[in-house]
Design an enzyme around this catalytic site. Sequence first.
Site, mmCIF file in Angstrom:
data_model
loop_
_atom_site.group_PDB
_atom_site.id
_atom_site.type_symbol
_atom_site.label_atom_id
_atom_site.label_comp_id
_atom_site.label_asym_id
_atom_site.label_seq_id
_atom_site.Cartn_x
_atom_site.Cartn_y
_atom_site.Cartn_z
ATOM 1 N N GLY A 238 -11.095 1.248 12.964
ATOM 2 C CA GLY A 238 -10.603 1.621 14.301
ATOM 3 C C GLY A 238 -11.685 1.973 15.308
ATOM 4 O O GLY A 238 -11.718 1.422 16.410
ATOM 5 N N ARG B 244 -11.577 15.341 8.038
ATOM 6 C CA ARG B 244 -12.303 15.752 6.828
ATOM 7 C C ARG B 244 -13.713 16.219 7.188
ATOM 8 O O ARG B 244 -14.363 15.630 8.069
ATOM 9 C CB ARG B 244 -12.403 14.600 5.832
ATOM 10 N N ASP C 24 -8.388 12.105 16.976
ATOM 11 C CA ASP C 24 -8.458 10.755 17.534
ATOM 12 C C ASP C 24 -9.613 10.669 18.528
ATOM 13 O O ASP C 24 -9.687 11.468 19.471
ATOM 14 C CB ASP C 24 -7.124 10.403 18.211
ATOM 15 N N HIS D 272 -12.934 2.890 0.439
ATOM 16 C CA HIS D 272 -12.945 1.790 1.432
ATOM 17 C C HIS D 272 -13.652 0.569 0.859
ATOM 18 O O HIS D 272 -14.191 -0.254 1.612
ATOM 19 C CB HIS D 272 -13.672 2.185 2.740
ATOM 20 N N ARG E 144 -2.636 -2.149 -3.327
ATOM 21 C CA ARG E 144 -3.856 -1.374 -3.077
ATOM 22 C C ARG E 144 -3.774 -0.109 -3.932
ATOM 23 O O ARG E 144 -2.792 0.626 -3.876
ATOM 24 C CB ARG E 144 -3.923 -0.996 -1.604
ATOM 25 N N ASN F 294 0.877 -1.171 0.000
ATOM 26 C CA ASN F 294 0.000 0.000 0.000
ATOM 27 C C ASN F 294 0.914 1.220 0.000
ATOM 28 O O ASN F 294 1.420 1.626 1.048
ATOM 29 C CB ASN F 294 -0.898 -0.037 1.239
ATOM 30 N N HIS G 40 -17.958 1.794 8.186
ATOM 31 C CA HIS G 40 -16.491 1.771 8.294
ATOM 32 C C HIS G 40 -16.112 3.078 8.980
ATOM 33 O O HIS G 40 -16.112 4.147 8.364
ATOM 34 C CB HIS G 40 -15.869 1.661 6.895
ATOM 35 N N LEU G 41 -15.833 2.986 10.282
ATOM 36 C CA LEU G 41 -15.574 4.193 11.069
ATOM 37 C C LEU G 41 -14.131 4.171 11.557
ATOM 38 O O LEU G 41 -13.785 3.438 12.487
ATOM 39 C CB LEU G 41 -16.537 4.262 12.266
ATOM 40 N N GLY G 42 -13.288 4.939 10.898
ATOM 41 C CA GLY G 42 -11.877 5.006 11.277
ATOM 42 C C GLY G 42 -11.426 6.444 11.171
ATOM 43 O O GLY G 42 -12.239 7.373 11.321
ATOM 44 N N ASN G 43 -10.160 6.638 10.869
ATOM 45 C CA ASN G 43 -9.685 7.991 10.659
ATOM 46 C C ASN G 43 -10.430 8.617 9.475
ATOM 47 O O ASN G 43 -10.892 9.742 9.533
ATOM 48 C CB ASN G 43 -8.187 7.919 10.387
ATOM 49 N N GLY G 44 -10.547 7.836 8.400
ATOM 50 C CA GLY G 44 -11.484 8.156 7.327
ATOM 51 C C GLY G 44 -12.683 7.250 7.532
ATOM 52 O O GLY G 44 -12.515 6.109 7.957
ATOM 53 N N GLU H 71 -14.633 -0.913 15.453
ATOM 54 C CA GLU H 71 -14.232 -2.154 16.119
ATOM 55 C C GLU H 71 -13.961 -1.958 17.605
ATOM 56 O O GLU H 71 -14.107 -2.898 18.387
ATOM 57 C CB GLU H 71 -12.952 -2.704 15.456
#
Length: 396
Positions: free
Chosen positions: A329, A239, A281, A179, A90, A7, A206-210, A332
Site C-alpha cells: 500500500g 506494531r 493510515d 510477507h 494462504r 485467506n 514491503h511497506l503496508g499496514n504491516g 506502491e
Amino acid sequence: MKILIINAGSSSLKYQFMESEGGEVFAKGLCERIGIDGRLTHKVPGREDVKKDIPMPTHSEAIQAVLDIMVDPALGVIASTDEIAAVGHRVLHGGMAFTESCIIDDACIAAIEKCIPLGPLHNPANLMGIRACQAIMPNTPQVAVFDTAFHMTMPPKAYIYAIPYEYYEKDDVRRYGFHGTSHRYVSARAIDMLGNPEHSKVICCHLGNGSSLSAVVDGKCADTTMGLGPLAGFPMGTRSGDMDATILEYLMGRYGYDIKEMLNILNKKSGVLGISGVSSDFRDLDDAAAKGNERAALALEKFIYEVKKFIGAYASAMGGVDAIVFTAGIGENSIDLRRRICEGLEYMGIQMDAEKNNVRGQEVDVSAEGSKVKIFVIPTNEELMIAMDTAALCKK
Ligand code: AMP
C-alpha cells in the site's frame, strides 16, 4: 488453471478466483463478521459490487456463501463449482517444516497444527478455512502457501537469536520472517527487470499496514526484518517493531499489565499510530503533518529513518545492492515516502528520478539515468504467486 484463493482470518475470509496463467481475476471478495452475524462483499470486474448479509456462524458457511455466489446465475462467474480446479490457501506460519508450498493432506495439516504455537492468531484461522473447503469440496485439490517459506533460505547468522541455543534446538525459536509470498514475487520481478543477471542483490521494501524488508541474494532470501512473529522489524501502522525488552518489564511493573495486555499495546496501539496518536493510515498522517501536527510528522520521520537504516544494513550485509523495490500500500502509492526514503542515499549510488517517481500502483523503474542502484515500484501480487504454486503442484 482456474484457482480459488482463500485467506482465512479469525472472523474474516478473503477470496479471489483467478487464472493461474496470466493472472486474470474473475471474482474476488470478502466475508466479514464470521461467528458474529456474517457479511459478504463480492466483486466482479466491470460489475457493481454486491453486498449481502448472510449468516456465517463458522468458516464453513462463509465458504459455502462464496461458492453459492460464484455459481449464482445473475451474480456469479461460473456454471458449476467443478470449474474450480484447485484451492490455494494462504497460511501464515510454516515454522521450520515448510520451505515451500505443499499439497494439503493429513501430514500437511498435522504440520500446520504443530506450528500453532508459533502463529497462534493466524494458523488456527487458516486451518478453519482449509477444513471448511475440504468438507465442502472433498474432491478439489488444496494447496497451502506459507508466508514464512521464502525466508527459509536465510543463513544461520541471520536467523539465530542471541539467546541460549537450546531455545532454538528445543523450541524452534529463530527468525522466520513474513510477507514471504510478496517478497518472492517482487524480488523475482526485480531480477527480471534487472535483465536477469546471474548475480543480483535486491532489497525489497514491503511497506503496508504491516511492513517488512528483505535482502535477496541471487533470488534467495538472505535476511528479513520480521522475526519469530510479525511484530519485529521497524515501526508499522500499529506494531512497534523491534523493542528493547527492558521496556516491557518497566511498563508492566508500572501499570500492572500482564504479558497479553503488553503485547496488545505493542501490536495494536504502537507504530506510527502510537507515536502520532492520529492514525495508522499514512494518508491521515500526511494530512495531519501538512496541517502542522508535530507528532504525525515525527511518526513519518521515524518510519522513514528506520527503513533507511535497514536499507543501509542490508546493503552492507550483502556487500552491495543492485535494486531497491517498493511494494504494498505505502510502497506502491506514497510518492513522498519513497522520495524521502531514498533522499540522502545518493552516496550509495541510489538516485531517484523525481518525475518517474510520480506514479502510483504501476510497475516502473523510478531510478535516475545513471543511478548505480535501480529503484523499482512493483505492485505486489501474492494471489498470483499462490495461484501459480497451486497450479504447479496440482499438475505435478
Ligand atoms: P496494505 O497493507 O499493503 O494494504 O497497505 C495499506 C496502507 O497503505 C494504508 O494503511 C495506507 O497507510 C497506505 N496507503 C495507501 N495508499 C496510500 C497513499 N496514496 N499514500 C500513502 N499511503 C497510502
